[in-house]
Design a protein around this motif. Sequence first.
Motif, PDB file in Angstrom:
ATOM      1  N   SER A   6       0.821  -1.198   0.000  1.00 11.70           N
ATOM      2  CA  SER A   6       0.000   0.000   0.000  1.00 11.70           C
ATOM      3  C   SER A   6       0.859   1.254   0.000  1.00 11.70           C
ATOM      4  N   ALA A   7       1.957   1.238   0.770  1.00 11.93           N
ATOM      5  CA  ALA A   7       2.854   2.397   0.837  1.00 11.93           C
ATOM      6  C   ALA A   7       3.510   2.662  -0.510  1.00 11.93           C
ATOM      7  N   VAL A   8       3.894   1.579  -1.204  1.00 18.19           N
ATOM      8  CA  VAL A   8       4.527   1.726  -2.521  1.00 18.19           C
ATOM      9  C   VAL A   8       3.528   2.300  -3.524  1.00 18.19           C
ATOM     10  N   GLU A   9       2.310   1.767  -3.539  1.00 18.19           N
ATOM     11  CA  GLU A   9       1.287   2.264  -4.465  1.00 18.19           C
ATOM     12  C   GLU A   9       0.963   3.723  -4.191  1.00 18.19           C
ATOM     13  N   THR A  10       0.897   4.085  -2.910  1.00 16.59           N
ATOM     14  CA  THR A  10       0.634   5.481  -2.548  1.00 16.59           C
ATOM     15  C   THR A  10       1.742   6.383  -3.063  1.00 16.59           C
ATOM     16  N   LEU A  11       2.990   5.939  -2.891  1.00 14.68           N
ATOM     17  CA  LEU A  11       4.119   6.744  -3.338  1.00 14.68           C
ATOM     18  C   LEU A  11       4.152   6.869  -4.853  1.00 14.68           C
ATOM     19  N   VAL A  12       3.826   5.794  -5.559  1.00 13.53           N
ATOM     20  CA  VAL A  12       3.755   5.870  -7.026  1.00 13.53           C
ATOM     21  C   VAL A  12       2.767   6.952  -7.438  1.00 13.53           C
ATOM     22  N   GLY A  13       1.602   6.967  -6.799  1.00 15.09           N
ATOM     23  CA  GLY A  13       0.597   7.993  -7.092  1.00 15.09           C
ATOM     24  C   GLY A  13       1.099   9.392  -6.765  1.00 15.09           C
ATOM     25  N   GLN A  14       1.830   9.524  -5.666  1.00 18.89           N
ATOM     26  CA  GLN A  14       2.361  10.830  -5.272  1.00 18.89           C
ATOM     27  C   GLN A  14       3.405  11.334  -6.258  1.00 18.89           C
ATOM     28  N   ILE A  15       4.253  10.428  -6.740  1.00 21.04           N
ATOM     29  CA  ILE A  15       5.269  10.837  -7.716  1.00 21.04           C
ATOM     30  C   ILE A  15       4.610  11.240  -9.035  1.00 21.04           C
ATOM     31  N   LYS A  16       3.586  10.499  -9.452  1.00 23.02           N
ATOM     32  CA  LYS A  16       2.856  10.883 -10.672  1.00 23.02           C
ATOM     33  C   LYS A  16       2.226  12.263 -10.503  1.00 23.02           C
ATOM     34  N   ALA A  17       1.652  12.514  -9.305  1.00 27.94           N
ATOM     35  CA  ALA A  17       1.046  13.824  -9.040  1.00 27.94           C
ATOM     36  C   ALA A  17       2.104  14.923  -9.064  1.00 27.94           C
ATOM     37  N   LEU A  18       3.306  14.613  -8.554  1.00 27.68           N
ATOM     38  CA  LEU A  18       4.403  15.574  -8.571  1.00 27.68           C
ATOM     39  C   LEU A  18       4.804  15.921  -9.999  1.00 27.68           C
ATOM     40  N   ILE A  19       4.852  14.898 -10.857  1.00 24.63           N
ATOM     41  CA  ILE A  19       5.189  15.125 -12.268  1.00 24.63           C
ATOM     42  C   ILE A  19       4.183  16.067 -12.908  1.00 24.63           C
ATOM     43  N   ASP A  20       2.895  15.848 -12.624  1.00 25.90           N
ATOM     44  CA  ASP A  20       1.845  16.718 -13.176  1.00 25.90           C
ATOM     45  C   ASP A  20       1.939  18.133 -12.599  1.00 25.90           C
ATOM     46  N   LYS A  21       2.130  18.210 -11.280  1.00 22.70           N
ATOM     47  CA  LYS A  21       2.157  19.512 -10.606  1.00 22.70           C
ATOM     48  C   LYS A  21       3.292  20.378 -11.126  1.00 22.70           C
ATOM     49  N   ARG A  22       4.451  19.767 -11.335  1.00 22.09           N
ATOM     50  CA  ARG A  22       5.623  20.525 -11.808  1.00 22.09           C
ATOM     51  C   ARG A  22       5.681  20.601 -13.332  1.00 22.09           C
ATOM     52  N   ASN A  23       4.693  19.989 -13.977  1.00 22.54           N
ATOM     53  CA  ASN A  23       4.620  19.996 -15.442  1.00 22.54           C
ATOM     54  C   ASN A  23       5.915  19.477 -16.062  1.00 22.54           C
ATOM     55  N   LEU A  24       6.408  18.367 -15.500  1.00 24.62           N
ATOM     56  CA  LEU A  24       7.641  17.767 -15.998  1.00 24.62           C
ATOM     57  C   LEU A  24       7.385  17.023 -17.305  1.00 24.62           C
ATOM     58  N   GLY A  25       8.314  17.139 -18.228  1.00 29.54           N
ATOM     59  CA  GLY A  25       8.181  16.473 -19.520  1.00 29.54           C
ATOM     60  C   GLY A  25       9.344  15.547 -19.783  1.00 29.54           C
ATOM     61  N   VAL A  26       9.337  14.921 -20.973  1.00 29.99           N
ATOM     62  CA  VAL A  26      10.384  13.976 -21.344  1.00 29.99           C
ATOM     63  C   VAL A  26      11.757  14.633 -21.247  1.00 29.99           C
ATOM     64  N   GLY A  27      12.672  13.961 -20.532  1.00 28.29           N
ATOM     65  CA  GLY A  27      14.025  14.467 -20.369  1.00 28.29           C
ATOM     66  C   GLY A  27      14.250  15.236 -19.078  1.00 28.29           C
ATOM     67  N   ASP A  28      13.164  15.641 -18.415  1.00 26.33           N
ATOM     68  CA  ASP A  28      13.302  16.376 -17.155  1.00 26.33           C
ATOM     69  C   ASP A  28      13.664  15.416 -16.025  1.00 26.33           C
ATOM     70  N   PRO A  29      14.523  15.848 -15.089  1.00 27.32           N
ATOM     71  CA  PRO A  29      14.913  14.979 -13.981  1.00 27.32           C
ATOM     72  C   PRO A  29      13.892  14.989 -12.851  1.00 27.32           C
TER      73      PRO A  29
END
Length: 224
Positions: A6-29
């Motif tokens: 459950s903790a891993v799945e939650t973190l996966v969702g949080q990282i995806k949300a972070l990518i969206d929030k920061r508008n990260l695209g291909v090649g961004d770290p």
Amino acid sequence: MHLYDSAVETLVGQIKALIDKRNLGVGDPLPSERELGEMFSSSRTTVREAMRILKAYGVVDVRPKVGAVIIDRRMDAVFELYSFNTLELSRQTFLDTQGFRQLIEVGAVDQLFERATSEDIVELRTINDAMREEDQLHVAAQHDFRFHSKLVGILGNKQVNEIYRIMKPVMLKIMESGVNRMKTHGVSFDEHGGIADALESRNRFAFQYRMSQHLEAGLALFKE
């Protein structure tokens, strides 16, 4: 579900949300594993497992001296999973696959008529000739797939092309069965020829009828 899962799945969702929030695209770290752990109050083990899952999804890649960066291999990841599909080729699999293909290959008749060039017709006929001359079943099936891939490629729709690439393993199973049954009678070659003729002449009725008959032809191979 275990607390760790459950903790891993939650973190996966949080990282995806972070990518969206920061508008990260291909090649961004992405932030480092340590930074992600501090940001989301997660252990190093949890962060590493979440990154492994995101890598399997085709969303991130971990590179030496750079760390995790955003990529877009999602369709490739799905293709790799589908390639290992050991699903038995059943009547229902046939109906589902050919039904989907009918929606595309029969339903897109207007777009095909609008986009197909004389060069496209020549290429379809060349592929069909190669299939007729081929003695090896699996190679003939590959030519069969090339014929239909070329046909849908005329539409110029990248998503449709990707879906056909993903479906290729099951489509080849169907085509091998069909070619094995039809090749003795030259049926498959003739049907492809009729489809190319109808496309060239922009004969809507002939194209839809011949394509539908062609896609349904192998149904007799499967029992109810």
